[in-house]
Design an enzyme around this catalytic site. Structure first.
Site, PDB file in Angstrom:
ATOM      1  N   LYS A 175       0.826  -1.216   0.000  1.00 42.77           N
ATOM      2  CA  LYS A 175       0.000   0.000   0.000  1.00 42.77           C
ATOM      3  C   LYS A 175       0.858   1.264   0.000  1.00 42.77           C
ATOM      4  O   LYS A 175       0.611   2.172  -0.771  1.00 42.77           O
ATOM      5  CB  LYS A 175      -0.912   0.042   1.242  1.00 42.77           C
ATOM      6  CG  LYS A 175      -2.015  -0.981   1.233  1.00 42.77           C
ATOM      7  CD  LYS A 175      -3.005  -0.711   2.364  1.00 42.77           C
ATOM      8  CE  LYS A 175      -2.377  -0.807   3.744  1.00 42.77           C
ATOM      9  NZ  LYS A 175      -1.942  -2.162   4.132  1.00 42.77           N
ATOM     10  N   ARG A 195      -9.659   1.645   8.964  1.00 41.17           N
ATOM     11  CA  ARG A 195      -9.160   0.296   9.194  1.00 41.17           C
ATOM     12  C   ARG A 195     -10.171  -0.563   9.939  1.00 41.17           C
ATOM     13  O   ARG A 195      -9.883  -1.686  10.284  1.00 41.17           O
ATOM     14  CB  ARG A 195      -7.884   0.389  10.017  1.00 41.17           C
ATOM     15  CG  ARG A 195      -6.712  -0.380   9.434  1.00 41.17           C
ATOM     16  CD  ARG A 195      -5.532  -0.127  10.372  1.00 41.17           C
ATOM     17  NE  ARG A 195      -4.407  -0.931  10.032  1.00 41.17           N
ATOM     18  CZ  ARG A 195      -3.408  -0.527   9.259  1.00 41.17           C
ATOM     19  NH1 ARG A 195      -3.440   0.650   8.709  1.00 41.17           N
ATOM     20  NH2 ARG A 195      -2.391  -1.322   9.035  1.00 41.17           N
ATOM     21  N   ARG A 247      11.419  -6.933   4.783  1.00 40.30           N
ATOM     22  CA  ARG A 247      11.242  -5.524   4.408  1.00 40.30           C
ATOM     23  C   ARG A 247      12.194  -4.604   5.166  1.00 40.30           C
ATOM     24  O   ARG A 247      12.413  -4.759   6.362  1.00 40.30           O
ATOM     25  CB  ARG A 247       9.794  -5.141   4.709  1.00 40.30           C
ATOM     26  CG  ARG A 247       9.476  -3.683   4.497  1.00 40.30           C
ATOM     27  CD  ARG A 247       8.017  -3.473   4.272  1.00 40.30           C
ATOM     28  NE  ARG A 247       7.245  -3.475   5.505  1.00 40.30           N
ATOM     29  CZ  ARG A 247       5.950  -3.167   5.545  1.00 40.30           C
ATOM     30  NH1 ARG A 247       5.300  -2.886   4.430  1.00 40.30           N
ATOM     31  NH2 ARG A 247       5.311  -3.177   6.684  1.00 40.30           N
ATOM     32  N   ARG A 256      11.003  -2.194  10.642  1.00 44.25           N
ATOM     33  CA  ARG A 256       9.996  -1.666  11.560  1.00 44.25           C
ATOM     34  C   ARG A 256       9.835  -2.580  12.772  1.00 44.25           C
ATOM     35  O   ARG A 256       9.901  -3.796  12.636  1.00 44.25           O
ATOM     36  CB  ARG A 256       8.652  -1.553  10.831  1.00 44.25           C
ATOM     37  CG  ARG A 256       8.425  -0.188  10.231  1.00 44.25           C
ATOM     38  CD  ARG A 256       7.236  -0.135   9.324  1.00 44.25           C
ATOM     39  NE  ARG A 256       6.027  -0.759   9.848  1.00 44.25           N
ATOM     40  CZ  ARG A 256       4.877  -0.801   9.187  1.00 44.25           C
ATOM     41  NH1 ARG A 256       4.781  -0.244   7.987  1.00 44.25           N
ATOM     42  NH2 ARG A 256       3.837  -1.382   9.702  1.00 44.25           N
ATOM     43  N   ARG A 304      -1.131  -8.902  12.998  1.00 41.69           N
ATOM     44  CA  ARG A 304      -1.654  -7.849  12.114  1.00 41.69           C
ATOM     45  C   ARG A 304      -2.561  -8.448  11.040  1.00 41.69           C
ATOM     46  O   ARG A 304      -3.556  -7.850  10.648  1.00 41.69           O
ATOM     47  CB  ARG A 304      -0.490  -7.079  11.475  1.00 41.69           C
ATOM     48  CG  ARG A 304       0.107  -6.051  12.443  1.00 41.69           C
ATOM     49  CD  ARG A 304       1.519  -5.666  12.073  1.00 41.69           C
ATOM     50  NE  ARG A 304       1.639  -4.997  10.805  1.00 41.69           N
ATOM     51  CZ  ARG A 304       2.776  -4.920  10.113  1.00 41.69           C
ATOM     52  NH1 ARG A 304       3.886  -5.476  10.575  1.00 41.69           N
ATOM     53  NH2 ARG A 304       2.810  -4.298   8.960  1.00 41.69           N
TER      54      ARG A 304
END
Ligand code: ADP
Length: 222
Positions: A13, A88, A127, A161, A172
């Site tokens: 996203k 969300r 990531r 992160r 998540r």
């Protein structure tokens, strides 16, 4: 154009939002980035958000909705925006609708990025994100930077992160299925949802997204 981007963590996203916002000349508003900016500046809001984020849970609506609203009221967002990470859950979607309605505005489209779950876990675990700009995203095996932990684009530090650990990613994903996916049905009821596959090269996904948005907003005008 007022667009909402939805998709599981790791769907890309943030990456897509940066390209799309530039193409469409609208600001990219990411609640995740706003929270992370608050955390790094040491604000009270950041302090409140951090524990939830590290646990992979949603930050409470009382904190999130006010922050998102304040950002959408900035002058640069008057002509439209691309929302990434907000709403969300259904109550955030209802709050957004009420806010737009009070200004006589509506959403133009909800772009749903689809990606299989095993791919999501692989993407997130490797990531690495640039400290200077969260749209500068790398992956240790899929798109490694030329020099380890250094951003190819701006030379910034790359980091992982705090919520990108495997355990938090699973949480998540669960939160995404139970709380965020229902907003897709909510918006489907308003005829706004456009679903595309988020697999493949970043530029291919952007092209797919632009095509889909063009078609759906043209459709709405006809
Ligand atoms: P991703 O899409 O990869 O999960 P984000 O940067 O959008 O990452 O969000 C990271 C975290 O920030 C979420 O797991 C959540 O804790 C918090 N967050 C972001 N947006 C919202 C929101 N609209 N409501 C509640 N919490 C949010």
């Amino acid at each position: 154009m007022r667009i909402v981007l939805v998709g599981p963590p790791g769907a890309g996203k943030g990456t897509q939002a940066a390209y799309l916002a530039r193409n469409l000349s609208i600001p990219h508003i990411s609640t995740g980035d706003l929270f992370r900016a608050n955390i790094s500046q040491g604000t009270e809001l950041g302090r409140q958000a951090k524990a939830y984020m590290d646990a992979g849970e949603l930050v409470p609506d009382e904190v999130t909705i006010g922050m998102a609203k304040e950002r959408m009221e900035q002058p640069d967002a008057a002509g439209g925006f691309l929302l990434d990470g907000f709403p969300r859950n259904v109550s955030q979607a209802e709050a957004l609708d009420a806010m737009l309605k009070s200004e006589g505005m509506t959403l133009d489209a909800v772009l749903d990025l689809e990606v299989p779950e095993d791919e999501v876990v692989k993407r997130i675990a490797g990531r690495r994100i640039c400290r200077n700009d969260s749209s500068h995203v790398f992956h240790v095996t899929y798109s490694p930077p030329k020099q380890e932990d250094v951003c190819d684009i701006c030379g910034g530090d790359l980091y992982q992160r705090d919520d990108d650990t495997e355990e938090t990613v699973r949480k998540r994903l669960e939160v995404y299925h139970t709380q965020t996916e229902p907003i897709i049905d909510y918006y489907r009821g308003q005829g706004l949802v456009v679903t595309i596959s988020a697999l493949g090269k970043v530029t291919d996904v952007t092209e797919r997204a632009m095509e889909a948005l063009k078609k759906s907003t043209q459709h709405a005008k006809d």
